[in-house]
Structures are given as C-alpha cells and as structure tokens.
Design a protein around this motif. Sequence first.
Motif, PDB file in Angstrom:
ATOM      1  N   LEU A 185      -7.262   8.092  -2.199  1.00 44.00           N
ATOM      2  CA  LEU A 185      -7.362   7.802  -0.765  1.00 44.00           C
ATOM      3  C   LEU A 185      -7.586   9.053   0.077  1.00 44.00           C
ATOM      4  N   GLY A 186      -7.144  10.195  -0.415  1.00 49.18           N
ATOM      5  CA  GLY A 186      -7.292  11.425   0.353  1.00 49.18           C
ATOM      6  C   GLY A 186      -6.273  11.553   1.474  1.00 49.18           C
ATOM      7  N   VAL A 187      -5.179  10.796   1.392  1.00 46.25           N
ATOM      8  CA  VAL A 187      -4.094  10.883   2.377  1.00 46.25           C
ATOM      9  C   VAL A 187      -2.762  10.864   1.637  1.00 46.25           C
ATOM     10  N   SER A 188      -1.734  11.363   2.314  1.00 50.55           N
ATOM     11  CA  SER A 188      -0.411  11.386   1.710  1.00 50.55           C
ATOM     12  C   SER A 188       0.424  10.212   2.198  1.00 50.55           C
ATOM     13  N   LEU A 189       1.545   9.983   1.533  1.00 47.45           N
ATOM     14  CA  LEU A 189       2.479   8.937   1.950  1.00 47.45           C
ATOM     15  C   LEU A 189       2.961   9.197   3.377  1.00 47.45           C
ATOM     16  N   GLN A 190       3.262  10.445   3.686  1.00 47.28           N
ATOM     17  CA  GLN A 190       3.742  10.782   5.034  1.00 47.28           C
ATOM     18  C   GLN A 190       2.680  10.473   6.090  1.00 47.28           C
ATOM     19  N   GLN A 191       1.413  10.765   5.805  1.00 47.07           N
ATOM     20  CA  GLN A 191       0.335  10.448   6.741  1.00 47.07           C
ATOM     21  C   GLN A 191       0.224   8.940   6.936  1.00 47.07           C
ATOM     22  N   LEU A 251       0.832  -1.209   0.000  1.00 47.77           N
ATOM     23  CA  LEU A 251       0.000   0.000   0.000  1.00 47.77           C
ATOM     24  C   LEU A 251       0.865   1.256   0.000  1.00 47.77           C
ATOM     25  N   LEU A 252       1.893   1.295   0.838  1.00 50.28           N
ATOM     26  CA  LEU A 252       2.795   2.456   0.862  1.00 50.28           C
ATOM     27  C   LEU A 252       3.503   2.622  -0.484  1.00 50.28           C
ATOM     28  N   ALA A 253       3.861   1.513  -1.112  1.00 56.70           N
ATOM     29  CA  ALA A 253       4.552   1.570  -2.405  1.00 56.70           C
ATOM     30  C   ALA A 253       3.669   2.179  -3.493  1.00 56.70           C
ATOM     31  N   LEU A 254       2.369   2.048  -3.362  1.00 54.22           N
ATOM     32  CA  LEU A 254       1.450   2.562  -4.384  1.00 54.22           C
ATOM     33  C   LEU A 254       1.448   4.079  -4.456  1.00 54.22           C
ATOM     34  N   ARG A 274       2.635   6.660   6.506  1.00 55.29           N
ATOM     35  CA  ARG A 274       3.791   6.195   7.277  1.00 55.29           C
ATOM     36  C   ARG A 274       3.630   6.511   8.756  1.00 55.29           C
ATOM     37  N   HIS A 275       3.144   7.716   9.050  1.00 59.24           N
ATOM     38  CA  HIS A 275       2.948   8.113  10.445  1.00 59.24           C
ATOM     39  C   HIS A 275       1.900   7.224  11.125  1.00 59.24           C
ATOM     40  N   ALA A 276       0.811   6.940  10.418  1.00 60.24           N
ATOM     41  CA  ALA A 276      -0.234   6.076  10.981  1.00 60.24           C
ATOM     42  C   ALA A 276       0.300   4.671  11.233  1.00 60.24           C
ATOM     43  N   LEU A 277       1.126   4.161  10.341  1.00 57.31           N
ATOM     44  CA  LEU A 277       1.701   2.830  10.517  1.00 57.31           C
ATOM     45  C   LEU A 277       2.633   2.800  11.728  1.00 57.31           C
ATOM     46  N   GLU A 278       3.419   3.854  11.906  1.00 56.82           N
ATOM     47  CA  GLU A 278       4.284   3.940  13.086  1.00 56.82           C
ATOM     48  C   GLU A 278       3.451   4.007  14.364  1.00 56.82           C
ATOM     49  N   SER A 279       2.331   4.726  14.338  1.00 58.93           N
ATOM     50  CA  SER A 279       1.438   4.807  15.499  1.00 58.93           C
ATOM     51  C   SER A 279       0.843   3.442  15.824  1.00 58.93           C
ATOM     52  N   LEU A 280       0.453   2.694  14.791  1.00 59.69           N
ATOM     53  CA  LEU A 280      -0.075   1.343  15.007  1.00 59.69           C
ATOM     54  C   LEU A 280       0.989   0.443  15.633  1.00 59.69           C
ATOM     55  N   LEU A 299      -5.610   1.359   6.559  1.00 61.21           N
ATOM     56  CA  LEU A 299      -6.641   2.199   5.945  1.00 61.21           C
ATOM     57  C   LEU A 299      -7.664   2.648   6.985  1.00 61.21           C
ATOM     58  N   GLY A 300      -8.021   1.758   7.907  1.00 62.17           N
ATOM     59  CA  GLY A 300      -8.945   2.111   8.984  1.00 62.17           C
ATOM     60  C   GLY A 300      -8.355   3.171   9.900  1.00 62.17           C
ATOM     61  N   ALA A 301      -7.082   3.028  10.239  1.00 62.66           N
ATOM     62  CA  ALA A 301      -6.416   4.003  11.109  1.00 62.66           C
ATOM     63  C   ALA A 301      -6.334   5.375  10.432  1.00 62.66           C
ATOM     64  N   LEU A 302      -6.270   5.386   9.118  1.00 61.90           N
ATOM     65  CA  LEU A 302      -6.214   6.644   8.365  1.00 61.90           C
ATOM     66  C   LEU A 302      -7.599   7.267   8.188  1.00 61.90           C
ATOM     67  N   GLY A 303      -8.638   6.532   8.566  1.00 65.61           N
ATOM     68  CA  GLY A 303      -9.999   7.031   8.413  1.00 65.61           C
ATOM     69  C   GLY A 303     -10.485   7.016   6.979  1.00 65.61           C
ATOM     70  N   VAL A 304      -9.903   6.133   6.173  1.00 62.45           N
ATOM     71  CA  VAL A 304     -10.289   6.033   4.764  1.00 62.45           C
ATOM     72  C   VAL A 304     -11.607   5.265   4.660  1.00 62.45           C
ATOM     73  N   ASN A 305     -12.559   5.840   3.943  1.00 60.03           N
ATOM     74  CA  ASN A 305     -13.840   5.189   3.689  1.00 60.03           C
ATOM     75  C   ASN A 305     -13.618   4.218   2.516  1.00 60.03           C
ATOM     76  N   THR A 306     -13.390   2.942   2.836  1.00 57.11           N
ATOM     77  CA  THR A 306     -13.013   1.984   1.799  1.00 57.11           C
ATOM     78  C   THR A 306     -14.120   1.753   0.771  1.00 57.11           C
ATOM     79  N   SER A 307     -15.380   1.832   1.186  1.00 59.54           N
ATOM     80  CA  SER A 307     -16.450   1.625   0.196  1.00 59.54           C
ATOM     81  C   SER A 307     -16.494   2.785  -0.794  1.00 59.54           C
TER      82      SER A 307
END
Length: 170
Positions: free
Chosen positions: A51-57, A38-41, A59-65, A149-157
């Motif tokens: 997605l409405g989010v950036s790579l930096q966001q 996902l990050l590679a995309l 990465r930060h969310a993944l570090e928080s998880l 994606l859930g941690a980023l608040g992305v509406n997957t549908s």
Amino acid sequence: MTTESVTPEMLHGWAIYLRAGEEARRRGDRRIGTDHVLLALFEDPSIEVVLGVSLQQARHALESLDREALGALGLGSGTDAPPLPMRAVPKKPRLRDVMKKDRLRMTPAAKKVLEEASKPNRRRLQVTAQQVLAQILTLQPPDPATVLLGALGVNTSEVRRRVDAAPPDG
C-alpha cells in the motif's frame, strides 16, 4: 516507502477478525467494518509495502474522515478521548478466544471480505493478508475501506496489479 518485495505470511482468519475487532473497539465503534479489517491487515508487513502507507498513517486518515463526517453534520470534533489500548491477539486463536462475550459483530461487507478471501484455500482457517486485501480492492465507494484507501491516496489499480502479481502462497 520501499518497493522491495516482502513475502506475505499466512495468517489465521480468526486472528484477522480478532485484530479487526480490537481496531474497532480501540476507536469506540460498535461493529467491525471493512475499514477495521484493512487496519488489521497491517499485522503483515507486506501490506505496508504493497500500500505504501503505515498503520499510523491509516489510523490518522480514518480519524480525519471521522472528524470530517462529524463536521458535515454540524457536530464538533466530538470528545477528545484517547483511543482505548489494544489488547493482545493470539496468532492462532482458540475457539474460546473468538467466543468471548465482548466481541463485536461484523458488518455484512466485512464478513463477506473474509469469507471470499478464504475460499481458494484448502484449509479455510489460513489466509494471507494479501488475499484479504484483494477482496477489499473489489469494493466500491461508499464502502469505508475504499473511502479510507482514497483518503490515503492509494492507487488501487496499481495495488491490485501488485497483489495479483504476488506469489499465491506465503
């Protein structure tokens, strides 16, 4: 974030694999998972728009998880070592680039995502980031990309609807 349409570009499948490997290596992970794919995309600018989010966001969310998971185990935040620098990834890698000894292995889920995304293409070496994202969107928790994606608040549908409405070729 802007909602304007960005035409997805064709990416080399091995380039996505190599970039995902660099994301995993950068984080100190031992295998390439769906979260790294996902990050590679984000190499394709259309993913940030969709997605409405950036790579930096991301990465930060993944570090928080990661910190949250370590805390749940009763461990501190671990080492505060900086991430490793990313190495350059060619847009159209040669087999020699892919076969280097320091390449990480993929998890079965990550491998399946890339394989399924390339199935509709005549030349299976080329794929769009949106085709790969569409496969990631089919995954269910506890898959790492789905959790991210859930941690980023992305509406997957909503993202799935936008990806399905996108033109098939880039």
